[in-house]
Design a protein around this motif. Structure first.
Motif, PDB file in Angstrom:
ATOM      1  N   LEU A  40       0.826  -1.207   0.000  1.00  0.00           N
ATOM      2  CA  LEU A  40       0.000   0.000   0.000  1.00  0.00           C
ATOM      3  C   LEU A  40       0.861   1.258   0.000  1.00  0.00           C
ATOM      4  O   LEU A  40       0.563   2.219  -0.713  1.00  0.00           O
ATOM      5  CB  LEU A  40      -0.945  -0.006   1.201  1.00  0.00           C
ATOM      6  N   ALA A  43       2.295   1.668  -3.410  1.00  0.00           N
ATOM      7  CA  ALA A  43       1.247   2.138  -4.323  1.00  0.00           C
ATOM      8  C   ALA A  43       1.000   3.630  -4.127  1.00  0.00           C
ATOM      9  O   ALA A  43       0.845   4.370  -5.095  1.00  0.00           O
ATOM     10  CB  ALA A  43      -0.035   1.345  -4.106  1.00  0.00           C
ATOM     11  N   GLU A  59      -9.133   1.299  -1.558  1.00  0.00           N
ATOM     12  CA  GLU A  59      -8.794   0.062  -2.242  1.00  0.00           C
ATOM     13  C   GLU A  59     -10.056  -0.765  -2.431  1.00  0.00           C
ATOM     14  O   GLU A  59     -10.710  -1.157  -1.461  1.00  0.00           O
ATOM     15  CB  GLU A  59      -7.775  -0.715  -1.414  1.00  0.00           C
ATOM     16  N   TYR A  63      -8.517  -2.628  -7.703  1.00  0.00           N
ATOM     17  CA  TYR A  63      -8.287  -1.239  -8.108  1.00  0.00           C
ATOM     18  C   TYR A  63      -8.044  -0.343  -6.904  1.00  0.00           C
ATOM     19  O   TYR A  63      -8.448  -0.645  -5.783  1.00  0.00           O
ATOM     20  CB  TYR A  63      -9.496  -0.690  -8.877  1.00  0.00           C
ATOM     21  N   TYR A  64      -7.403   0.784  -7.174  1.00  0.00           N
ATOM     22  CA  TYR A  64      -7.317   1.883  -6.212  1.00  0.00           C
ATOM     23  C   TYR A  64      -8.165   3.019  -6.767  1.00  0.00           C
ATOM     24  O   TYR A  64      -8.057   3.372  -7.943  1.00  0.00           O
ATOM     25  CB  TYR A  64      -5.876   2.369  -6.038  1.00  0.00           C
ATOM     26  N   ASN A  73      -5.652   0.328 -11.886  1.00  0.00           N
ATOM     27  CA  ASN A  73      -5.525  -1.113 -11.733  1.00  0.00           C
ATOM     28  C   ASN A  73      -4.262  -1.430 -10.940  1.00  0.00           C
ATOM     29  O   ASN A  73      -3.199  -0.878 -11.201  1.00  0.00           O
ATOM     30  CB  ASN A  73      -5.466  -1.771 -13.115  1.00  0.00           C
ATOM     31  N   LYS A  74      -4.380  -2.340  -9.965  1.00  0.00           N
ATOM     32  CA  LYS A  74      -3.227  -2.687  -9.138  1.00  0.00           C
ATOM     33  C   LYS A  74      -2.128  -3.344  -9.953  1.00  0.00           C
ATOM     34  O   LYS A  74      -0.950  -3.098  -9.731  1.00  0.00           O
ATOM     35  CB  LYS A  74      -3.648  -3.645  -8.021  1.00  0.00           C
ATOM     36  N   ASP A  75      -2.512  -4.187 -10.901  1.00  0.00           N
ATOM     37  CA  ASP A  75      -1.507  -4.891 -11.694  1.00  0.00           C
ATOM     38  C   ASP A  75      -0.728  -3.949 -12.601  1.00  0.00           C
ATOM     39  O   ASP A  75       0.472  -4.095 -12.791  1.00  0.00           O
ATOM     40  CB  ASP A  75      -2.163  -5.979 -12.537  1.00  0.00           C
ATOM     41  N   LEU A  77      -0.180  -0.816 -12.085  1.00  0.00           N
ATOM     42  CA  LEU A  77       0.459   0.265 -11.338  1.00  0.00           C
ATOM     43  C   LEU A  77       1.969   0.086 -11.291  1.00  0.00           C
ATOM     44  O   LEU A  77       2.719   1.046 -11.395  1.00  0.00           O
ATOM     45  CB  LEU A  77      -0.107   0.343  -9.916  1.00  0.00           C
TER      46      LEU A  77
END
Length: 92
Positions: A40, A43, A59, A63-64, A73-75, A77
């Motif tokens: 986190l 991110a 979160e 997604y954030y 998208n977390k992936d 990022l």
């Protein structure tokens, strides 16, 4: 005539050898996540480096939500695309 064929074959082979390059890189550079910082926090740092505000970051699923209307998208990022720049002197 023999010299012409020799120079022609020599120039074709020289062009073929010089046009092939082995410096092919992947289109995406993966940055591994350090274990010293939490995911986190990394991110948040990445989103701050994008110029976005992370005070109300939420979160949700994969997604954030940033600034109450931007989904990241977390992936994607931590996967930064690598770009190449090309310039030419000729106009089309």
């Amino acid at each position: 005539m023999k010299n012409f064929i020799f120079y022609f074959l020599f120039s074709v082979s020289l062009i073929a050898v010089s046009s092939c390059s082995d410096d092919v890189t992947e289109g995406i550079v993966d940055n591994p996540i350090n274990n010293t910082e939490s995911v986190l926090e990394q991110a948040k740092n990445r989103i701050l480096s994008m110029g976005l505000d992370t005070t109300d970051m939420i979160e949700i699923d994969g997604y954030y939500v940033v600034e109450n209307d931007i989904l990241i998208n977390k992936d994607s990022l931590f996967n930064v695309p690598q770009t190449r720049q090309y310039s030419a002197t000729y106009f089309v």
